[in-house]
Design a protein around this motif. Structure first.
Motif, PDB file in Angstrom:
ATOM      1  N   GLU A 150       1.013  -1.342  -0.080  1.00 28.63           N
ATOM      2  CA  GLU A 150       0.003   0.180   0.081  1.00 28.63           C
ATOM      3  C   GLU A 150       1.047   1.214  -0.246  1.00 28.63           C
ATOM      4  N   ILE A 151       1.078   2.565  -1.027  1.00 26.25           N
ATOM      5  CA  ILE A 151       1.606   3.239  -1.403  1.00 26.25           C
ATOM      6  C   ILE A 151       0.362   4.842  -0.744  1.00 26.25           C
ATOM      7  N   PRO A 152       0.960   5.523  -0.732  1.00 23.29           N
ATOM      8  CA  PRO A 152      -0.023   6.255   0.111  1.00 23.29           C
ATOM      9  C   PRO A 152      -0.505   7.202  -1.864  1.00 23.29           C
ATOM     10  N   VAL A 153      -1.537   7.870  -1.775  1.00 27.99           N
ATOM     11  CA  VAL A 153      -1.581   8.213  -3.010  1.00 27.99           C
ATOM     12  C   VAL A 153      -1.189   9.863  -3.215  1.00 27.99           C
ATOM     13  N   ILE A 198      -4.278   9.189 -11.853  1.00 26.27           N
ATOM     14  CA  ILE A 198      -3.383   8.087 -11.009  1.00 26.27           C
ATOM     15  C   ILE A 198      -4.109   6.894 -11.010  1.00 26.27           C
ATOM     16  N   LEU A 199      -5.238   6.859 -11.733  1.00 25.26           N
ATOM     17  CA  LEU A 199      -5.804   5.626 -11.388  1.00 25.26           C
ATOM     18  C   LEU A 199      -5.489   5.168 -13.096  1.00 25.26           C
ATOM     19  N   ILE A 237      -3.694   2.311  -3.857  1.00 24.46           N
ATOM     20  CA  ILE A 237      -3.291   2.997  -3.980  1.00 24.46           C
ATOM     21  C   ILE A 237      -3.961   3.664  -2.578  1.00 24.46           C
ATOM     22  N   ASP A 238      -2.994   3.969  -1.946  1.00 26.68           N
ATOM     23  CA  ASP A 238      -4.066   3.499   0.011  1.00 26.68           C
ATOM     24  C   ASP A 238      -4.353   5.486  -0.084  1.00 26.68           C
ATOM     25  N   LYS A 239      -5.826   5.941   0.845  1.00 27.05           N
ATOM     26  CA  LYS A 239      -6.229   6.910   0.930  1.00 27.05           C
ATOM     27  C   LYS A 239      -6.112   7.402  -0.133  1.00 27.05           C
TER      28      LYS A 239
END
Length: 851
Positions: free
Chosen positions: A720-723, A760-761, A748-750
């Motif tokens: 999990e990597i923050p947005v 980013i999607l 993509i976290d948060k």
């Protein structure tokens, strides 16, 4: 600052060719130590030769250097002999010097700092005639006592040392060495000649009973041989210069009047502080002595003239445009200069009458053996016939002026080098602003004047992420743009300095508390917006600390420490914030330092006190457990439970984040594999990184190792990597590529916190997207509901798994289940479980309430 040699005679060294010239001793060894600046270690009088060495290398004139200079050791200066070579990066750029240094203080016995000249005064009995015959005797140049004492390191059992003259006769040996010993008594020997004027004047023999003993002493012996040779040659050079001066005296001193002129010229040269002053005074003396009206120097290349001396102001207005089309095109001048290196006017010939010059004497000036320029002695009011005696005098005086001009050129270069050195010593070349040394100097000066003011520590806190994503050069240039912005702030008398580690210091003399507060609030407001750099925009995180002087510090060190302490306190509170210094912050800083040390000890002691918690993830369709997310926790017997908000920044500052990440990765994969072996084949585990995002390619190695050790299928691991992580928005996606190549999933976290980026999607390396449950709870705003639906729809179009996290009550659960999601997670579904609890829960078939 003092150098710690630990009693070593020979020390390996590295001198960095960068800001402040960092100086490392014993690189790669247990006793390795790096000093921030070479210039703070050496005697200030030895900076010029070091300056010249750096300048020569930067201009690609030298590849190595050898020099003596003094370092402060145990509160006194010691002489060291440095021998280094330059190491170059691509494109021929010097990056550092590598070599050795040797303490030779005990072998350079002299009463003062002027080693060569003090010793030379004892050697006046050597005559120039002896030099012309060949090399002088070594014992005449250097005292026998000196040659004896320099051999003291080899006056030990099973070693032999002796210095012989050019005929093989013994000059001296160590006093404690038995007189019956000879070179023939030792099977292993080394011999080196000592040369003066390139001729052998002596030989130093070192013998030993064993090859190993000889090898242990060979390096020191070779250094001392070179030291003896250099000293002897230096003495002879000084002798030759003095004898040459004596010959010039005899040549010019034909009578008392001429001798007085000569003595006055040499007195001016010896007493003048600079070559410029000496040249002006000497030309004025010569002009008066020969009743001249003007003296000019003509450049050899473009033949432009420089006024050197003028008797009367009115003569300054006479034309000076005597160039290649005039003076050197005049037949008589050209012929005379080519034949005799001089030209004189006479009653029959004067090619410069049209310039108002009644008579002239022109000489070539010689610099380093080559024709460099011309000097012209002129009369303007009346003609003058040059006698043979005057011609001879002026010719020899021109030679003196040649040496003065060469000295002037040398001094000019030295001043330029010293100016460059001061620039390098007090200025940061990368950020183009004054550095820490300049800050300390300015602050101490201001505080001594009892001036009140403020010092603001400004730190860009996300530089490590920027460097990892965009590279160090890009990050440095971005910081340089910030430094320029701070430098251009419309604040009276503001001083901006680069301190260290992406920290800038803003010095505000005569600044009130409110003015300092208003400035930092303005800076926080500015950096809360995107920072435009080139074509890119970046989110800059900053923390600021404010200290006041003289209240918070009596000197520069205390004041900088106070401002830094306040800045770090602000960083702990939240990003883009500031804090004022107080005594309680110092106590907090000391506690934090103690806690950091304890964290290091616990990590190095097998991760003592660290454990994992596992929060289940449920299927949004049927409520079954399909995986979990792992969290690291640290409980210490001394400090109790330490929150991750405190642990992670400290681990990152200590450079130990990767150790925690590797441990969490291995334990999480082992746990997941154990659950799969119990019958849950499709069970997955999600892992967060301590730094929030991958900092380097090392994470790829850690993931690969964890998967191999646990035998877990790669598709069962979710990273999990923050947005907000820069890695999603940069071109440096090789880390994501390598992780996906291993087969692991990336989430993509948060997503939805802050600004929503639909771009980013589209990232091809992403498999999952985590949405916070609060994003679904704005029932009154139809736009927000439609926005969430659109995000989920786009994620589904990209075949991304959608997980909703942070569900804390039944209302949130009922709301999120109305959307097309795949996974749910939160305290209402299940709190994080210990290892034992997780094994029990995950091996039972349960469903969450309401599903």
């Amino acid at each position: 600052m003092q150098l710690n040699t630990n009693g070593q005679k020979f020390i390996n060294i590295i001198i960095g060719f960068s800001r402040d010239f960092p100086f490392t001793v014993n690189p790669g060894e247990h006793s390795e130590k790096t000093y921030p600046s070479l210039l703070e270690l050496i005697n200030p009088d030895d900076i010029p030769p070091i300056t010249e060495m750096f300048t020569d290398v930067s201009q690609d004139e030298e590849k190595r250097f050898e020099a003596h200079c003094r370092f402060m050791v145990n509160d006194e200066y010691h002489w060291f002999f440095l021998s280094c070579k330059a190491v170059y990066a691509e494109y021929g750029r010097p990056v550092r010097f590598e070599g050795t240094m040797c303490d030779v203080s005990t072998y350079l016995e002299t009463a003062g700092d002027d080693l060569v000249y003090n010793e030379f005064r004892k050697k006046h009995n050597i005559k120039l005639s002896e030099l012309k015959k060949g090399a002088p005797r070594l014992a005449d140049v250097l005292d026998v006592d000196y040659l004896t004492s320099i051999q003291r390191p080899f006056a030990v059992p099973q070693l032999y040392s002796a210095i012989f003259d050019e005929k093989g006769k013994l000059i001296c040996a160590p006093k404690t060495q038995h007189k019956s010993l000879s070179p023939n008594d030792f099977a292993y020997q080394k011999k080196k000649n000592i040369r003066i004027n390139h001729l052998i004047s002596g030989t130093w023999i070192l013998g030993a009973k064993t090859q190993e003993l000889l090898d242990d002493n060979i390096q020191l012996w070779e250094t001392l041989v070179q030291t003896v040779s250099r000293m002897a040659n230096a003495f002879v050079v000084v002798l030759s210069e003095m004898d040459n001066s004596q010959n010039a005296n005899k040549l010019l001193g034909q009578n008392v009047e001429e001798q007085i002129l000569l003595n006055n010229i040499y007195a001016i040269i010896m007493q003048s502080k600079s070559a410029d002053i000496a040249l002006n005074s000497v030309t004025e003396l010569i002009g008066d002595y020969f009743h001249l009206d003007r003296i000019t120097i003509i450049d050899r290349d473009d033949f432009t003239q420089e006024l050197c001396w003028c008797k009367d102001y009115k003569y300054r207005h006479l034309p000076l445009e005597i160039d290649g089309d005039t003076a050197l095109d005049c037949a008589s001048i050209r012929d005379d200069l080519s034949l005799t290196s001089s030209a004189f006017s006479d009653t029959d010939t004067n090619d410069l009458t049209k310039f108002g010059i009644k008579s002239y004497a022109i000489f070539k000036l010689i610099n380093s053996g080559a024709f460099d320029s011309l000097i012209m002695f002129q009369t303007i009011e009346k003609e003058h016939n040059w006698t043979q005696r005057e011609r001879k005098q002026l010719r020899n005086i021109s030679q003196i002026i040649s040496s003065l001009m060469m000295r002037k050129e040398t001094q000019d270069k030295l001043e330029q080098s010293q100016k460059l050195m001061r620039q390098l010593a007090f200025y940061d070349a990368i950020y183009n602003i004054p550095n820490r040394a300049r800050l300390n100097k300015d602050l101490d000066k201001i505080i001594k004047r009892n001036t009140k003011g403020s010092l603001i520590a400004f730190k860009v806190t996300n530089t490590r992420t920027l460097s990892a994503v965009y590279g160090h050069t890009y990050s440095d240039m971005l910081l340089r743009s910030i430094a320029q912005y701070l430098k251009d702030l419309p604040v009276k008398d503001i001083g901006v300095y680069y301190f260290t580690n992406a920290i800038f210091m803003l010095n505000l003399p005569d600044c009130t508390d409110n003015e300092a507060k208003n400035l930092v609030e303005m800076l926080i407001h500015r950096f809360s917006k995107p920072w435009k750099f080139g074509e890119d925009e970046h989110s800059i995180h900053c923390s600021l600390g404010i200290a006041f002087y003289p209240e918070n510090g009596e000197d520069a060190e205390e004041l900088c420490k106070a401002a830094s302490t306040a800045m770090y306190r602000a960083r702990e509170f939240k990003q883009n914030s500031y804090a004022f210094y107080s005594g309680s912050l110092e106590r907090t800083r000391m506690f934090a330092a103690s806690l950091e040390q304890h964290i290091r000890e616990c990590i190095n002691d097998g991760m003592r006190g660290f454990s994992l918690r596992f929060q289940p993830s449920f299927s949004a369709v049927d409520g079954s457990i399909i995986g979990c997310e792992s969290f690291v926790r640290w409980h210490d017997d001394q400090y109790g439970n330490i929150p991750n908000s405190t642990l992670f920044p400290m681990a990152e500052n200590l450079g130990l984040s990767h150790v925690i990440d590797g441990w969490v990765m291995e334990r999480s994969c082992e746990f997941c594999k154990e659950i799969q072996d119990a019958g849950f084949e499709n069970f997955t585990v999600s892992v967060n990184l301590t730094a929030g995002e991958p900092q380097s390619a090392e994470i790829v190695t850690q993931v690969r190792h964890a998967l191999e050790e646990s035998a877990l299928p790669p598709s069962s691991l979710i990273l999990e990597i923050p947005v907000k992580a820069n890695i999603f928005y940069s071109d440096s996606t090789h880390i994501l590529h390598d992780l996906r190549t291993l087969g692991v999933n990336i989430a993509i976290d948060k997503y939805g916190t802050g600004n929503i980026s639909l771009k980013i999607l589209k990232n091809s390396y992403v498999n999952l997207v985590n949405l916070p449950a609060k994003l679904f709870m704005n029932h009154e705003d139809e736009f927000d509901t439609e926005l969430v639906s659109s995000v989920i729809h786009l994620a589904k179009c990209r075949e991304l798994t959608v997980c909703v996290k942070g569900i804390e009550d039944k209302e949130q659960l009922d709301t999120v289940q109305k959307f097309d999601i795949d996974r749910i997670q939160g305290y209402y579904c299940s709190r994080p479980l210990s290892l034992t609890e997780a094994k029990t829960v995950f091996t039972e078939s349960i469903r969450i309430k309401g599903c």
